[in-house]
Design an enzyme around this catalytic site. Structure first.
Site, PDB file in Angstrom:
ATOM      1  N   ALA A  64       0.445  -1.055   0.031  1.00 46.53           N
ATOM      2  CA  ALA A  64      -0.188   0.050   0.022  1.00 46.53           C
ATOM      3  C   ALA A  64       0.771   1.669   0.012  1.00 46.53           C
ATOM      4  O   ALA A  64       2.183   1.414   0.306  1.00 46.53           O
ATOM      5  CB  ALA A  64      -1.229   0.369   1.374  1.00 46.53           C
ATOM      6  N   GLY A 108       0.751  -5.419   0.743  1.00 47.47           N
ATOM      7  CA  GLY A 108      -0.112  -5.654  -0.387  1.00 47.47           C
ATOM      8  C   GLY A 108       0.040  -5.613  -1.498  1.00 47.47           C
ATOM      9  O   GLY A 108      -1.177  -6.476  -2.038  1.00 47.47           O
ATOM     10  N   GLU A 111       0.059  -9.478  -1.579  1.00 45.87           N
ATOM     11  CA  GLU A 111      -1.500  -9.497  -1.304  1.00 45.87           C
ATOM     12  C   GLU A 111      -2.255  -9.640  -3.059  1.00 45.87           C
ATOM     13  O   GLU A 111      -3.052 -10.815  -3.165  1.00 45.87           O
ATOM     14  CB  GLU A 111      -2.259  -8.722  -0.187  1.00 45.87           C
ATOM     15  CG  GLU A 111      -1.618  -9.116   1.094  1.00 45.87           C
ATOM     16  CD  GLU A 111      -2.959  -8.258   1.779  1.00 45.87           C
ATOM     17  OE1 GLU A 111      -2.037  -7.022   1.909  1.00 45.87           O
ATOM     18  OE2 GLU A 111      -2.902  -8.517   3.199  1.00 45.87           O
ATOM     19  N   GLU A 131       3.883  -5.382   7.015  1.00 45.03           N
ATOM     20  CA  GLU A 131       2.981  -4.151   7.674  1.00 45.03           C
ATOM     21  C   GLU A 131       3.593  -3.653   9.440  1.00 45.03           C
ATOM     22  O   GLU A 131       2.708  -3.153   9.834  1.00 45.03           O
ATOM     23  CB  GLU A 131       1.212  -4.768   7.792  1.00 45.03           C
ATOM     24  CG  GLU A 131       1.010  -4.923   6.549  1.00 45.03           C
ATOM     25  CD  GLU A 131       1.204  -5.943   5.065  1.00 45.03           C
ATOM     26  OE1 GLU A 131       2.371  -6.582   5.479  1.00 45.03           O
ATOM     27  OE2 GLU A 131       0.475  -5.921   4.551  1.00 45.03           O
TER      28      GLU A 131
END
Ligand code: CO8
Length: 257
Positions: A64, A108, A111, A131
């Site tokens: 992210a 992310g 992911e 994270e």
């Protein structure tokens, strides 16, 4: 046409390249929005039978966009369902999606790769869910999909320590289907996607749906679901053509219906 991605059609394959090189393809709201629109367009395009998502040699995506999300409050992320809800567009795509992953696939980025149907990775790949090192936890399926891919022990270690997984470990644990030399990664991913796109498209969609069911249900229910879909292939013209071509010792001519 898009600010943060490039889209190129290579025959029946839509090649989507994440393109924020200065930020190592960090998944900004704009990038995830662009990616969603590209998936919408590819799904609506009858000339496209499969999609490849890739990044750069240095980074598939470094997660992210931390600079963007750093200022958010709980109310911002809760009320907007944060951008991770938008990322699910890739997981909901009904056409086959191949991830061609080189370099960093972190947070992310990892992911997003796991939302694709399978991952081809370059030998320099680094997967991770870091994270925890910035005070949060995965929010786009990382704790769930990584655990299903590599098992609890390894997923737990990665999520709790934030350490990366290299190419050899990713292949050994089944996170990726294959490791490919960097220089061949995108061409090989397009070749594989093209092979899929040139088979019967409705049958490929059923095959994908059935494999995905394995993640969602019990073995008995999954096997029953598979059997029903296999029965359904007998309502598809391409099923008849495939078997007829075999008996006539010729290549099938798919009608995609
Ligand atoms: N977000 C924003 N910018 C980034 C990101 C990122 N995730 N990653 C890299 N960049 C930027 C850097 O800031 C730098 O920009 P600038 O030159 O303007 O400072 C540029 O990309 C190049 O990066 P580096 O100089 O750091 O390159 P290095 O080769 O030295 O390091 C690394 C590469 C190791 C990948 C390093 O950049 C890094 O650690 N990046 C962050 C990785 C990370 O922690 N990712 C997880 C993010 S969190 C997430 O994905 C899930 C969030 C769900 C949260 C829900 C909240 C509500």
């Amino acid at each position: 046409m898009y600010e943060t991605i490039l889209v190129e059609h290579r025959g029946p394959v839509a090649l989507v390249t994440l393109n924020r090189p200065k930020a190592l393809n960090a998944l900004s709201d704009q990038l995830v929005t662009d990616l969603g629109h590209a998936i919408d367009a590819a799904e609506a395009d009858d000339n496209i039978g499969a999609i490849v998502i890739t990044g750069s040699e240095k980074a598939f995506a470094a997660g992210a966009d931390i600079k963007e999300v750093a200022r958010f409050t709980y109310m911002d992320v809760y009320q907007s369902n944060f951008i991770t809800a938008k990322w699910e567009r890739v997981a909901r795509c009904r056409k086959p999606v191949v991830a061609a992953v080189a370099g960093y696939a972190l947070g992310g980025g990892c992911e997003l790769a796991m939302m694709c149907d399978f991952i081809l990775a370059a030998d320099n790949v680094k997967f991770g869910q870091p994270e925890i090192t910035i005070g949060t936890i995965p929010g786009a399926g990382g704790t769930q999909r990584l655990t299903r891919f590599v098992g609890k022990s390894k997923a737990m270690e990665m999520v709790l320590t934030g350490r990366n997984m290299d190419a050899a470990e990713a292949e050994r644990t089944g996170l990726v289907s294959r490791i490919v030399p960097m220089a061949e990664l995108v061409d090989e991913a397009v070749r594989v996607a093209e092979r899929i796109a040139n088979l019967s498209r409705p049958i490929a969609m059923m095959a994908k749906e059935s494999v995905n069911k394995a993640y969602e249900t019990t073995l008995a229910e999954g096997v029953a679901f598979e059997r029903r879909l296999m029965h359904a292939t007998f309502a598809v013209e391409d099923r008849k053509e495939g078997m007829t071509a075999f008996t006539e010792k010729r290549q099938p001519v798919w009608k995609h219906c």
